[in-house]
Design a protein around this motif. Structure first.
Motif, PDB file in Angstrom:
ATOM      1  N   GLY A   1       0.751  -1.059  -0.065  1.00 51.05           N
ATOM      2  CA  GLY A   1      -0.008   0.072  -0.102  1.00 51.05           C
ATOM      3  C   GLY A   1       0.773   1.321  -0.131  1.00 51.05           C
ATOM      4  N   TYR A   2       1.702   1.274   1.016  1.00 45.18           N
ATOM      5  CA  TYR A   2       2.648   2.488   0.893  1.00 45.18           C
ATOM      6  C   TYR A   2       3.555   2.868  -0.162  1.00 45.18           C
ATOM      7  CZ  TYR A   2       0.962   4.135   5.303  1.00 45.18           C
ATOM      8  OH  TYR A   2       0.034   4.483   6.569  1.00 45.18           O
ATOM      9  N   SER A   3       3.750   1.506  -0.979  1.00 41.73           N
ATOM     10  CA  SER A   3       4.748   1.556  -2.040  1.00 41.73           C
ATOM     11  C   SER A   3       4.011   2.317  -3.172  1.00 41.73           C
ATOM     12  CB  SER A   3       5.123   0.093  -2.818  1.00 41.73           C
ATOM     13  OG  SER A   3       4.038  -0.595  -3.227  1.00 41.73           O
ATOM     14  N   VAL A   4       2.724   2.293  -3.208  1.00 44.68           N
ATOM     15  CA  VAL A   4       1.877   2.947  -4.102  1.00 44.68           C
ATOM     16  C   VAL A   4       1.855   4.606  -3.576  1.00 44.68           C
ATOM     17  CG1 VAL A   4      -0.557   3.479  -5.119  1.00 44.68           C
ATOM     18  CG2 VAL A   4       0.529   1.209  -4.755  1.00 44.68           C
ATOM     19  N   SER A   5       1.229   4.774  -2.609  1.00 43.68           N
ATOM     20  CA  SER A   5       1.349   6.159  -1.976  1.00 43.68           C
ATOM     21  C   SER A   5       0.759   6.424  -0.659  1.00 43.68           C
ATOM     22  CB  SER A   5       0.307   7.057  -2.666  1.00 43.68           C
ATOM     23  OG  SER A   5      -1.102   6.684  -2.449  1.00 43.68           O
ATOM     24  N   GLU A   6       1.035   7.450   0.226  1.00 41.86           N
ATOM     25  CA  GLU A   6       0.541   7.471   1.417  1.00 41.86           C
ATOM     26  C   GLU A   6      -1.077   7.242   1.743  1.00 41.86           C
ATOM     27  OE1 GLU A   6       1.565   8.062   5.647  1.00 41.86           O
ATOM     28  OE2 GLU A   6       2.581   8.376   3.944  1.00 41.86           O
ATOM     29  N   ASP A   7      -1.765   7.760   0.901  1.00 44.12           N
ATOM     30  CA  ASP A   7      -3.138   7.568   0.905  1.00 44.12           C
ATOM     31  C   ASP A   7      -3.686   6.160   0.585  1.00 44.12           C
ATOM     32  OD1 ASP A   7      -3.568  10.325   1.297  1.00 44.12           O
ATOM     33  OD2 ASP A   7      -4.076  10.731  -0.744  1.00 44.12           O
ATOM     34  N   ALA A   8      -3.057   5.409  -0.521  1.00 45.06           N
ATOM     35  CA  ALA A   8      -3.185   4.122  -0.623  1.00 45.06           C
ATOM     36  C   ALA A   8      -2.820   3.365   0.387  1.00 45.06           C
ATOM     37  CB  ALA A   8      -2.362   3.582  -1.717  1.00 45.06           C
ATOM     38  N   GLY A   9      -1.631   3.650   1.180  1.00 47.92           N
ATOM     39  CA  GLY A   9      -1.214   2.727   2.499  1.00 47.92           C
ATOM     40  C   GLY A   9      -2.153   3.029   3.552  1.00 47.92           C
ATOM     41  N   VAL A  10      -2.841   3.901   3.899  1.00 41.97           N
ATOM     42  CA  VAL A  10      -3.729   4.051   5.049  1.00 41.97           C
ATOM     43  C   VAL A  10      -5.167   3.259   4.538  1.00 41.97           C
ATOM     44  CG1 VAL A  10      -5.143   5.828   5.992  1.00 41.97           C
ATOM     45  CG2 VAL A  10      -2.877   6.378   5.625  1.00 41.97           C
ATOM     46  N   ILE A  11      -5.662   3.452   3.379  1.00 40.29           N
ATOM     47  CA  ILE A  11      -6.762   2.927   2.987  1.00 40.29           C
ATOM     48  C   ILE A  11      -6.525   1.372   2.862  1.00 40.29           C
ATOM     49  CG2 ILE A  11      -8.384   2.350   1.097  1.00 40.29           C
ATOM     50  CD1 ILE A  11      -8.295   5.371   0.276  1.00 40.29           C
ATOM     51  N   ALA A  12      -5.415   0.627   2.542  1.00 38.48           N
ATOM     52  CA  ALA A  12      -4.799  -0.615   2.456  1.00 38.48           C
ATOM     53  C   ALA A  12      -5.097  -1.231   3.852  1.00 38.48           C
ATOM     54  CB  ALA A  12      -3.833  -0.713   1.648  1.00 38.48           C
ATOM     55  N   THR A  13      -4.357  -0.714   4.783  1.00 47.79           N
ATOM     56  CA  THR A  13      -4.061  -0.965   6.126  1.00 47.79           C
ATOM     57  C   THR A  13      -5.892  -0.864   6.670  1.00 47.79           C
ATOM     58  OG1 THR A  13      -2.095   0.124   6.273  1.00 47.79           O
ATOM     59  CG2 THR A  13      -3.314  -0.544   8.426  1.00 47.79           C
ATOM     60  N   PHE A  14      -6.496  -0.058   6.475  1.00 53.65           N
ATOM     61  CA  PHE A  14      -7.858  -0.204   7.119  1.00 53.65           C
ATOM     62  C   PHE A  14      -8.644  -1.458   6.430  1.00 53.65           C
ATOM     63  CE2 PHE A  14     -12.237   1.405   6.345  1.00 53.65           C
ATOM     64  CZ  PHE A  14     -12.638   1.031   7.667  1.00 53.65           C
ATOM     65  N   VAL A  15      -8.700  -1.389   5.261  1.00 49.02           N
ATOM     66  CA  VAL A  15      -9.339  -2.440   4.668  1.00 49.02           C
ATOM     67  C   VAL A  15      -9.075  -3.836   5.137  1.00 49.02           C
ATOM     68  CG1 VAL A  15      -9.865  -3.658   2.360  1.00 49.02           C
ATOM     69  CG2 VAL A  15      -9.946  -1.144   2.665  1.00 49.02           C
ATOM     70  N   LYS A  16      -7.699  -3.867   5.294  1.00 52.34           N
ATOM     71  CA  LYS A  16      -6.927  -5.267   5.919  1.00 52.34           C
ATOM     72  C   LYS A  16      -7.534  -5.568   7.097  1.00 52.34           C
ATOM     73  CE  LYS A  16      -4.605  -8.763   5.647  1.00 52.34           C
ATOM     74  NZ  LYS A  16      -5.011 -10.155   4.959  1.00 52.34           N
ATOM     75  N   MET A  17      -7.558  -4.545   7.964  1.00 50.57           N
ATOM     76  CA  MET A  17      -8.047  -4.544   9.340  1.00 50.57           C
ATOM     77  C   MET A  17      -9.370  -5.089   9.155  1.00 50.57           C
ATOM     78  SD  MET A  17      -5.751  -4.284  11.453  1.00 50.57           S
ATOM     79  CE  MET A  17      -4.857  -5.242  10.414  1.00 50.57           C
ATOM     80  N   LEU A  18     -10.372  -4.622   8.441  1.00 49.87           N
ATOM     81  CA  LEU A  18     -11.650  -5.086   8.548  1.00 49.87           C
ATOM     82  C   LEU A  18     -11.753  -6.488   8.199  1.00 49.87           C
ATOM     83  CD1 LEU A  18     -13.587  -2.491   5.938  1.00 49.87           C
ATOM     84  CD2 LEU A  18     -13.962  -2.951   8.500  1.00 49.87           C
ATOM     85  N   ARG A  19     -10.794  -7.089   7.357  1.00 48.02           N
ATOM     86  CA  ARG A  19     -10.888  -8.535   7.113  1.00 48.02           C
ATOM     87  C   ARG A  19     -10.325  -9.186   8.222  1.00 48.02           C
ATOM     88  NH1 ARG A  19      -6.839  -9.163   2.341  1.00 48.02           N
ATOM     89  NH2 ARG A  19      -7.023 -11.261   2.487  1.00 48.02           N
ATOM     90  N   VAL A  20      -9.595  -8.942   9.022  1.00 45.37           N
ATOM     91  CA  VAL A  20      -8.982  -9.382  10.249  1.00 45.37           C
ATOM     92  C   VAL A  20     -10.140  -9.408  11.269  1.00 45.37           C
ATOM     93  CG1 VAL A  20      -7.434  -9.102  12.174  1.00 45.37           C
ATOM     94  CG2 VAL A  20      -6.588  -8.782   9.827  1.00 45.37           C
ATOM     95  N   ALA A  21     -11.000  -8.304  11.164  1.00 45.53           N
ATOM     96  CA  ALA A  21     -12.261  -8.175  12.360  1.00 45.53           C
ATOM     97  C   ALA A  21     -13.122  -9.321  12.169  1.00 45.53           C
ATOM     98  CB  ALA A  21     -12.709  -6.909  12.066  1.00 45.53           C
ATOM     99  N   LEU A  22     -13.181  -9.879  10.658  1.00 44.56           N
ATOM    100  CA  LEU A  22     -13.934 -11.271  10.590  1.00 44.56           C
ATOM    101  C   LEU A  22     -13.421 -12.654  11.233  1.00 44.56           C
ATOM    102  CD1 LEU A  22     -15.274  -9.993   7.104  1.00 44.56           C
ATOM    103  CD2 LEU A  22     -16.490  -9.883   9.327  1.00 44.56           C
ATOM    104  N   LEU A  23     -12.190 -12.456  11.647  1.00 41.27           N
ATOM    105  CA  LEU A  23     -11.488 -13.727  12.128  1.00 41.27           C
ATOM    106  C   LEU A  23     -12.587 -14.494  12.977  1.00 41.27           C
ATOM    107  CD1 LEU A  23      -9.073 -15.560  12.031  1.00 41.27           C
ATOM    108  CD2 LEU A  23      -8.126 -14.176  13.878  1.00 41.27           C
ATOM    109  N   PRO A  24     -12.955 -13.716  14.212  1.00 40.23           N
ATOM    110  CA  PRO A  24     -13.935 -14.626  15.211  1.00 40.23           C
ATOM    111  C   PRO A  24     -15.262 -15.143  14.387  1.00 40.23           C
ATOM    112  CG  PRO A  24     -13.364 -12.547  15.938  1.00 40.23           C
ATOM    113  CD  PRO A  24     -12.892 -12.484  14.498  1.00 40.23           C
ATOM    114  N   VAL A  25     -15.708 -14.350  13.606  1.00 38.50           N
ATOM    115  CA  VAL A  25     -16.793 -15.012  12.558  1.00 38.50           C
ATOM    116  C   VAL A  25     -16.433 -16.292  11.921  1.00 38.50           C
ATOM    117  CG1 VAL A  25     -18.562 -14.376  11.003  1.00 38.50           C
ATOM    118  CG2 VAL A  25     -17.765 -12.830  12.113  1.00 38.50           C
TER     119      VAL A  25
END
Length: 328
Positions: A203-227
Motif C-alpha cells: 500500500g505505501y509503495s503506491v502512495s501514503e493515501d493508498a497505504g492508509v486505505i489498504a491498512t484499514f481494509v485489511k483490518m476489516l478482514r482481520v475483524a472477521l476472524l472470530p466470525v
C-alpha cells in the motif's frame, strides 16, 4: 511446592528457549533482509526438527505451538479499529465482508471438487480470506484434531506467506497498469493480499493515501476472524445435541477488540501488547516449524497447493470486478 514448580519449569524451559531463539533469529533476518518473519521462523524451525523428540524440548515445544499460539491470537483483538469505516463508505465495507465469505466458500467448494477434506478447504479459505499465517494458526486451533493437522497448517502458512510476498510485489504494478487510482489501488491491496505486513508494504509503495486505505481494509478482514472461527467450529460441531463451547482465546480476541475501540487504553500499552502478540505468534510458529519435517511437507498432495492458488486468484478477481463495475 517450590521444588515441584521448578521441576515443571525445567520440563518446559528447553523447548521454549529453542523456539524463542529461533524467533529472535527470524526477526533479525526479517528486519535486515525485508522478508516475512513468519517464513524465516518456519524455515529455521524446520532445520531444527531433529530436536522435536528430545525429552528436554518436547513439553516446551508443544506449549509454544498450542497454548502460546492461542494467547497470541487472543491478543490480536487489540489490532482492530472500527473508527475509520466512513473513510471508504458502507458499500465497500460490505463488499469486503462478501469477499471473505465468498473466499471461504470457494475453499469449501474446491475441497469437495478436488476430493480433499473439508477442514483443509476451510483452513485454506480462511487464511486467504483474512490474514494469512495468523488466520491459519487461529483456524487450525478450532478444527478437530488429526495426526496430520499440523502438517496441513504448516503447508498453508508457507504457501500463503509465499503468495502474499509475490502479491506485494506484483499487485501494485498490476493495478497501476490497469489505471487504478491511489484509493482504488489501496482498497484492492487491502482486500486481496493475505498478510498484514505485505499489505502495508504494498500500500505505501503506491502512495501514503493508498497505504492508509489498504491498512484499514485489511483490518476489516482481520475483524472477521472470530466470525470465520465460529463458522468453522459450527461446521464440525457434529451432533446437534453437542454443546458449543467458545475457546477462551476467541472470547479474549472479541473482548480486547471492544476494549481497544473504547479508547480507554493508553497507546503505549496497546503498542506494547501488540508487540507481545507478535512475539507470541512468531515463537509459536517457530515451534510448529520444529515439529514439522521438510520431508512431510513435500509429501503434501499437489491438489492442496492448487486450492490455495485458485483461492488467491478468485479473491483477486472478485475484488477487481467490484471496483470496475461498482467502484468505491
Amino acid at each position: 511446592m517450590a521444588s515441584a514448580i521448578k521441576s515443571q519449569w525445567n520440563l518446559y524451559f528447553g523447548g521454549l528457549m529453542l523456539a524463542a531463539v529461533i524467533a529472535a533469529a527470524a526477526t533479525f533476518l526479517s528486519e535486515h533482509y525485508g522478508a516475512p518473519v513468519m517464513l524465516f521462523a518456519l524455515l529455521i524451525g524446520m532445520a531444527f526438527h531433529f530436536m522435536s523428540e528430545e525429552a528436554v524440548c518436547v513439553k516446551g515445544i508443544n506449549f509454544a505451538s498450542k497454548t502460546l499460539l492461542r494467547f497470541g491470537v487472543g491478543l490480536l483483538g487489540l489490532r482492530l479499529s472500527v473508527g475509520d469505516v466512513s473513510s471508504i463508505g458502507l458499500v465497500p465495507v460490505m463488499a469486503v465482508v462478501g469477499f471473505v465469505l465468498a473466499t471461504l466458500g470457494c475453499g469449501a467448494f474446491l475441497s469437495f471438487v478436488l476430493g480433499r477434506r473439508m477442514a483443509f478447504g476451510l483452513l485454506a479459505g480462511g487464511s486467504v480470506a483474512i490474514c494469512g499465517a495468523s488466520a491459519a494458526l487461529a483456524i487450525t486451533s478450532v478444527l478437530p484434531p488429526r495426526p496430520d493437522r499440523e502438517q496441513d497448517t504448516l503447508f498453508v502458512v508457507i504457501a500463503v506467506t509465499a503468495l502474499s510476498t509475490i502479491a506485494m510485489i506484483a499487485y501494485p504494478v498490476l493495478f497501476n497498469a490497469l489505471g487504478m487510482s491511489a484509493v482504488e489501488s489501496g482498497f484492492l491491496i487491502g482486500a486481496t493480499i493475505h498478510d498484514v505486513a505485505q499489505v502495508v508494504g504494498a500500500g505505501y509503495s503506491v502512495s501514503e493515501d493508498a497505504g492508509v486505505i489498504a491498512t484499514f481494509v485489511k483490518m476489516l478482514r482481520v475483524a472477521l476472524l472470530p466470525v470465520v472461527m465460529l463458522t468453522v467450529m459450527l461446521s464440525f460441531r457434529g451432533a446437534q445435541s453437542q454443546r458449543l463451547k467458545l475457546p477462551w482465546f476467541l472470547v479474549m480476541f472479541v473482548a480486547l477488540a471492544v476494549l481497544t475501540n473504547t479508547n480507554l487504553l493508553p497507546e503505549t500499552l496497546v503498542a506494547l501488547i501488540g508487540e507481545l502478540s507478535r512475539w507470541c505468534l512468531v515463537i509459536a510458529i517457530s515451534a510448529l516449524g520444529v515439529k514439522t519435517s521438510l520431508a512431510a511437507i513435500i509429501k503434501v498432495k499437489p491438489s492442496y497447493g492448487a486450492i490455495l492458488m485458485i483461492e488467491t486468484l478468485f479473491l483477486l478477481a472478485i475484488a477487481l470486478l467490484f471496483v470496475v463495475w461498482i467502484g468505491i
